[in-house]
Design a protein around this motif. Structure first.
Motif, PDB file in Angstrom:
ATOM      1  N   GLU A  62       0.837  -1.196   0.000  1.00 17.00           N
ATOM      2  CA  GLU A  62       0.000   0.000   0.000  1.00 17.00           C
ATOM      3  C   GLU A  62       0.877   1.254   0.000  1.00 17.00           C
ATOM      4  O   GLU A  62       0.574   2.235  -0.684  1.00 17.00           O
ATOM      5  CB  GLU A  62      -0.917   0.003   1.226  1.00 17.00           C
ATOM      6  N   ARG A  65       2.085   1.736  -3.381  1.00 21.50           N
ATOM      7  CA  ARG A  65       1.014   2.263  -4.238  1.00 21.50           C
ATOM      8  C   ARG A  65       0.902   3.776  -4.079  1.00 21.50           C
ATOM      9  O   ARG A  65       0.741   4.512  -5.060  1.00 21.50           O
ATOM     10  CB  ARG A  65      -0.321   1.598  -3.885  1.00 21.50           C
ATOM     11  N   LEU A  66       0.998   4.252  -2.847  1.00 21.25           N
ATOM     12  CA  LEU A  66       0.915   5.693  -2.591  1.00 21.25           C
ATOM     13  C   LEU A  66       2.058   6.437  -3.270  1.00 21.25           C
ATOM     14  O   LEU A  66       1.865   7.504  -3.863  1.00 21.25           O
ATOM     15  CB  LEU A  66       0.934   5.960  -1.083  1.00 21.25           C
ATOM     16  N   THR A  68       3.767   5.363  -5.840  1.00 14.27           N
ATOM     17  CA  THR A  68       3.582   5.253  -7.287  1.00 14.27           C
ATOM     18  C   THR A  68       2.623   6.334  -7.768  1.00 14.27           C
ATOM     19  O   THR A  68       2.846   6.970  -8.810  1.00 14.27           O
ATOM     20  CB  THR A  68       3.056   3.858  -7.663  1.00 14.27           C
ATOM     21  N   ARG A  69       1.574   6.574  -6.999  1.00 11.99           N
ATOM     22  CA  ARG A  69       0.628   7.649  -7.315  1.00 11.99           C
ATOM     23  C   ARG A  69       1.330   9.002  -7.323  1.00 11.99           C
ATOM     24  O   ARG A  69       1.020   9.871  -8.141  1.00 11.99           O
ATOM     25  CB  ARG A  69      -0.490   7.667  -6.270  1.00 11.99           C
ATOM     26  N   ASP A  70       2.317   9.160  -6.438  1.00 14.13           N
ATOM     27  CA  ASP A  70       3.076  10.409  -6.354  1.00 14.13           C
ATOM     28  C   ASP A  70       4.207  10.486  -7.372  1.00 14.13           C
ATOM     29  O   ASP A  70       5.020  11.415  -7.343  1.00 14.13           O
ATOM     30  CB  ASP A  70       3.674  10.572  -4.948  1.00 14.13           C
ATOM     31  N   ARG A  71       4.292   9.486  -8.254  1.00 10.04           N
ATOM     32  CA  ARG A  71       5.281   9.439  -9.335  1.00 10.04           C
ATOM     33  C   ARG A  71       6.718   9.257  -8.837  1.00 10.04           C
ATOM     34  O   ARG A  71       7.673   9.635  -9.516  1.00 10.04           O
ATOM     35  CB  ARG A  71       5.201  10.698 -10.214  1.00 10.04           C
ATOM     36  N   ARG A 165       5.848  16.398  -2.134  1.00 13.52           N
ATOM     37  CA  ARG A 165       5.790  15.391  -3.204  1.00 13.52           C
ATOM     38  C   ARG A 165       6.522  15.897  -4.442  1.00 13.52           C
ATOM     39  O   ARG A 165       7.262  15.156  -5.102  1.00 13.52           O
ATOM     40  CB  ARG A 165       4.336  15.067  -3.533  1.00 13.52           C
TER      41      ARG A 165
END
Length: 228
Positions: A62, A65-66, A68-71, A165
């Motif tokens: 998880e 995943r977070l 990855t969302r933040d690139r 980020r």
């Protein structure tokens, strides 16, 4: 009014606890990116990281995943999770966001507390001291704090979180360019000039300098990346 939905919340308690821990893990890994400890292209081992932090595989996934969302991370099928390598287009987008956030925040200089102003000044003094010792890693970290201080002038936790980020992704771009020392050596004097203008009460000129800084830094970094 029916309260049956309340009774179903307990069913999600485990997921909530895992999500909370995953966010903390993600924050820790993001700080490692900002510190330059996680290099672009590095493969992240679930076993090693999970063992070091004492978290479950689900929690770690998880967190991945977070990020990855933040690139900051990328998942490659059958290969694993890797620290992402930003592109020139990523850098252009990052600086577009930074112009809006930081130049806007700098306009508030005359209406903030002395502590907020000092959070902008102090990192520049620290960066200069580190640069004099040729410690460009610490000078780079102080540079990030300088920009964090600028964002902090807005007094918005949401903007500060979002900017962290952006800064982490930007740090990866510096690492890909492999010229981080030279890059900071070029732009540290610009930071000093911005602070001098702010201290002199010429906020509009400081904002103009920050815009010019971003234009030059963006072009410099994009050129390095696209020549890589």
């Amino acid at each position: 009014m029916s309260e049956t939905w309340v009774s179903t919340l307990a069913q999600g308690k485990a997921d909530l606890e895992r999500a909370s821990t995953a966010q903390k893990v993600a924050d820790m890994l993001r700080e490692r990116v900002l510190d330059g400890e996680l290099a672009p292209g590095l493969r992240l081992s679930e076993e090693a990281i999970g063992g070091a932090l004492g978290v479950s595989r689900n929690t770690l996934r998880e967190a991945f995943r977070l990020l990855t969302r933040d690139r900051l991370l990328v998942h490659e099928h059958s290969r694993g999770v890797f620290v992402r390598r930003p592109t020139g287009d990523d850098v252009r987008d990052l600086y577009a966001a930074r112009r809006v956030i930081e130049c806007g925040a700098l306009r508030l200089w005359g209406n903030v507390t002395e502590a907020q102003r000092e959070a902008v000044r102090t990192p520049v003094r620290q960066a200069v001291a580190r640069a004099e010792k040729n410690d460009w890693s610490k000078a780079g970290a102080a540079n990030i704090q300088f920009h964090r201080g600028i964002v902090g002038l807005a007094g918005s936790a949401r903007l500060s979180d979002e900017s962290d980020r952006l800064f982490a992704e930007l740090m990866l771009a510096f690492r890909v360019a492999q010229e981080i020392n030279d890059f900071h050596q070029t732009y540290l004097p610009w930071n000093r000039r911005i602070v001098e203008l702010l201290n002199n009460g010429t906020t509009d000129e400081a904002i103009d300098q920050l815009y010019e800084y971003f234009d030059a830094a963006e072009q410099d970094l994009v050129t390095r990346l696209e020549a890589d």
